[in-house]
Design a protein around this motif. Structure first.
Motif, mmCIF file in Angstrom:
data_model
loop_
_atom_site.group_PDB
_atom_site.id
_atom_site.type_symbol
_atom_site.label_atom_id
_atom_site.label_comp_id
_atom_site.label_asym_id
_atom_site.label_seq_id
_atom_site.Cartn_x
_atom_site.Cartn_y
_atom_site.Cartn_z
ATOM 1 N N ALA A 44 -5.119 -33.671 20.433
ATOM 2 C CA ALA A 44 -4.609 -33.734 21.559
ATOM 3 C C ALA A 44 -6.032 -33.354 22.579
ATOM 4 N N VAL A 45 -7.004 -33.355 22.857
ATOM 5 C CA VAL A 45 -7.805 -32.811 23.443
ATOM 6 C C VAL A 45 -8.281 -34.425 24.093
ATOM 7 N N SER A 46 -9.427 -33.741 25.051
ATOM 8 C CA SER A 46 -10.279 -34.955 25.815
ATOM 9 C C SER A 46 -11.980 -34.928 24.933
ATOM 10 N N GLN A 47 -12.034 -36.015 25.404
ATOM 11 C CA GLN A 47 -13.789 -36.192 24.535
ATOM 12 C C GLN A 47 -14.107 -35.305 25.392
ATOM 13 N N PRO A 48 -15.240 -35.024 26.789
ATOM 14 C CA PRO A 48 -15.385 -34.401 26.951
ATOM 15 C C PRO A 48 -15.055 -32.290 26.086
ATOM 16 N N THR A 49 -14.280 -32.332 26.267
ATOM 17 C CA THR A 49 -13.873 -31.157 25.299
ATOM 18 C C THR A 49 -14.210 -30.888 24.270
ATOM 19 N N VAL A 50 -13.874 -31.884 23.409
ATOM 20 C CA VAL A 50 -14.615 -32.374 22.103
ATOM 21 C C VAL A 50 -16.230 -32.235 22.425
ATOM 22 N N SER A 51 -16.852 -32.983 22.861
ATOM 23 C CA SER A 51 -18.026 -32.949 22.760
ATOM 24 C C SER A 51 -18.871 -31.158 23.701
ATOM 25 N N ARG A 52 -17.631 -30.388 24.506
ATOM 26 C CA ARG A 52 -17.841 -28.832 24.463
ATOM 27 C C ARG A 52 -17.824 -28.151 23.114
ATOM 28 N N CYS A 53 -16.988 -28.072 23.055
ATOM 29 C CA CYS A 53 -16.409 -27.611 22.079
ATOM 30 C C CYS A 53 -17.609 -27.599 21.127
ATOM 31 N N ILE A 54 -17.785 -29.160 20.624
ATOM 32 C CA ILE A 54 -19.356 -29.385 19.251
ATOM 33 C C ILE A 54 -20.919 -28.791 19.932
ATOM 34 N N SER A 55 -20.677 -28.284 21.220
ATOM 35 C CA SER A 55 -21.998 -28.101 20.948
ATOM 36 C C SER A 55 -22.497 -26.097 21.411
ATOM 37 N N GLU A 56 -20.535 -25.607 21.443
ATOM 38 C CA GLU A 56 -20.267 -24.008 21.703
ATOM 39 C C GLU A 56 -20.987 -23.518 19.960
ATOM 40 N N VAL A 57 -19.806 -24.686 19.256
ATOM 41 C CA VAL A 57 -19.844 -23.983 18.125
ATOM 42 C C VAL A 57 -20.985 -24.200 16.932
ATOM 43 N N VAL A 58 -21.426 -25.574 17.457
ATOM 44 C CA VAL A 58 -23.101 -25.517 16.295
ATOM 45 C C VAL A 58 -24.041 -24.193 17.429
ATOM 46 N N ALA A 59 -23.950 -24.247 18.653
ATOM 47 C CA ALA A 59 -25.170 -23.411 18.810
ATOM 48 C C ALA A 59 -24.720 -22.069 18.408
ATOM 49 N N ALA A 60 -23.702 -21.660 18.007
ATOM 50 C CA ALA A 60 -23.263 -20.581 17.618
ATOM 51 C C ALA A 60 -23.511 -20.247 16.631
ATOM 52 N N ILE A 61 -23.384 -21.571 15.488
ATOM 53 C CA ILE A 61 -24.083 -21.748 13.599
ATOM 54 C C ILE A 61 -25.532 -21.261 13.772
ATOM 55 N N ASN A 62 -26.324 -21.966 14.672
ATOM 56 C CA ASN A 62 -27.565 -21.501 14.973
ATOM 57 C C ASN A 62 -27.944 -20.132 15.361
ATOM 58 N N HIS A 63 -27.041 -19.329 15.767
ATOM 59 C CA HIS A 63 -28.162 -18.027 16.349
ATOM 60 C C HIS A 63 -28.712 -17.488 15.026
ATOM 61 N N PRO A 64 -29.317 -16.849 15.054
ATOM 62 C CA PRO A 64 -29.917 -16.203 14.157
ATOM 63 C C PRO A 64 -29.621 -15.438 13.432
ATOM 64 N N GLU A 65 -28.600 -14.331 14.195
ATOM 65 C CA GLU A 65 -27.345 -13.700 13.052
ATOM 66 C C GLU A 65 -26.971 -14.607 12.173
ATOM 67 N N ILE A 66 -27.073 -15.709 12.652
ATOM 68 C CA ILE A 66 -25.708 -15.893 12.065
ATOM 69 C C ILE A 66 -26.864 -17.291 10.432
ATOM 70 N N PHE A 67 -27.611 -17.622 10.981
ATOM 71 C CA PHE A 67 -28.516 -18.798 10.094
ATOM 72 C C PHE A 67 -28.890 -18.644 9.140
ATOM 73 N N HIS A 68 -29.359 -17.137 9.740
ATOM 74 C CA HIS A 68 -30.909 -16.243 8.967
ATOM 75 C C HIS A 68 -30.042 -16.155 8.112
ATOM 76 N N ASP A 69 -28.707 -15.411 8.290
ATOM 77 C CA ASP A 69 -28.048 -14.707 7.187
ATOM 78 C C ASP A 69 -27.633 -15.805 6.060
ATOM 79 N N TRP A 70 -27.513 -17.160 6.454
ATOM 80 C CA TRP A 70 -26.754 -17.764 5.750
ATOM 81 C C TRP A 70 -27.574 -18.980 4.525
ATOM 82 N N VAL A 71 -29.298 -18.886 5.655
ATOM 83 C CA VAL A 71 -30.214 -20.030 5.110
ATOM 84 C C VAL A 71 -31.397 -19.191 5.352
#
Length: 239
Positions: A99-126
């Motif tokens: 139950a959040v707005s579309q702009p909030t969804v967009s911000r959530c996706i940007s923040e979480v995807v950026a975090a997952i792509n952080h080298p300390e996370i990404f290079h630990d899995w790939v």
């Protein structure tokens, strides 16, 4: 003008509904109360994995102090739901789980995807095996699974649909403005060992992408020690 006024009223009403729902817990259902099957259907991960992911990205997402801020678990769930269902952002926000707005969804996706792509996370899995012991372990596991000797991975291309960047951006910001063609390979457990996402969708030559992979030279050396990579007919037979 009357039609535009009516549309604006509808949009304002929808925004009001979003705000009212987000502040009223009775409109939101905790997805962790649902069955494991329904949870995986919506998020593609188990409850335990989602909980682990929340803690994994926590150091890389700045928490807001205001009362109306979205909590980290909700941000992760919104992002996973979007990635898992390939839906639009508005239906994701309208979900009974968020139950959040579309702009909030967009911000959530940007923040979480950026975090997952952080080298300390990404290079630990790939990651590609870094020594002979790890290479031998992968090769042995592949042999146990398939009976095919010497293989440490399988290679293929995956076409990922992405909205192109604005043509108004300069070349430094817009180097990959078309849909991206991704070359990757994985081991017998389907764990991704390497990804190459440097070429636009017009590059349908799998070999050209592989020739520009930073793992090519490593595999050419490993061939001398009976380590192989399997590909389909798009890849010629060679060292």
């Amino acid at each position: 003008m009357a039609m535009l006024f009516a549309i604006e009223n509808i949009e304002q009403h929808e925004r009001f509904i979003h705000v009212r729902q987000s502040r009223n817990p009775e409109f939101i259902t905790d997805p962790f109360t649902y069955s494991d099957r329904l949870f995986i259907k919506n998020y593609r991960l188990t409850k335990e994995l989602v909980t682990n992911l929340v803690e994994l990205v926590r150091p890389y997402i700045v928490s807001k102090s205001r009362l109306s801020a979205i909590d980290l678990k909700t941000k992760v769930l919104v992002t996973l739901h979007f990635l898992a269902t390939e839906s639009y952002q508005s239906p994701i926000g309208n979900s009974r789980f968020t139950a959040v707005s579309q702009p909030t969804v967009s911000r959530c996706i940007s923040e979480v995807v950026a975090a997952i792509n952080h080298p300390e996370i990404f290079h630990d899995w790939v990651k590609f095996p870094k020594n002979m012991d790890e290479l031998s372990k992968v090769r042995n596991e592949f042999y146990r699974e398939t009976g095919f000797p010497g293989v440490i991975g399988v290679i293929d291309c995956t076409h990922v649909s992405i909205v192109p960047s604005s043509s108004n951006l300069n070349m430094n910001e817009n180097q990959n403005s078309e849909h991206i063609y991704v070359d990757h390979f994985c081991d017998s457990k389907l764990q991704i060992l390497n990804v190459n996402a440097l070429f636009p969708g017009g590059t349908h030559d799998d070999v050209h992408i592989w020739n520009n992979s930073n793992v090519l030279l490593i595999l050419q050396e490993l061939y001398r020690q009976n380590f192989y990579l399997l590909g389909d007919s798009g890849y010629p037979l060679r060292q």
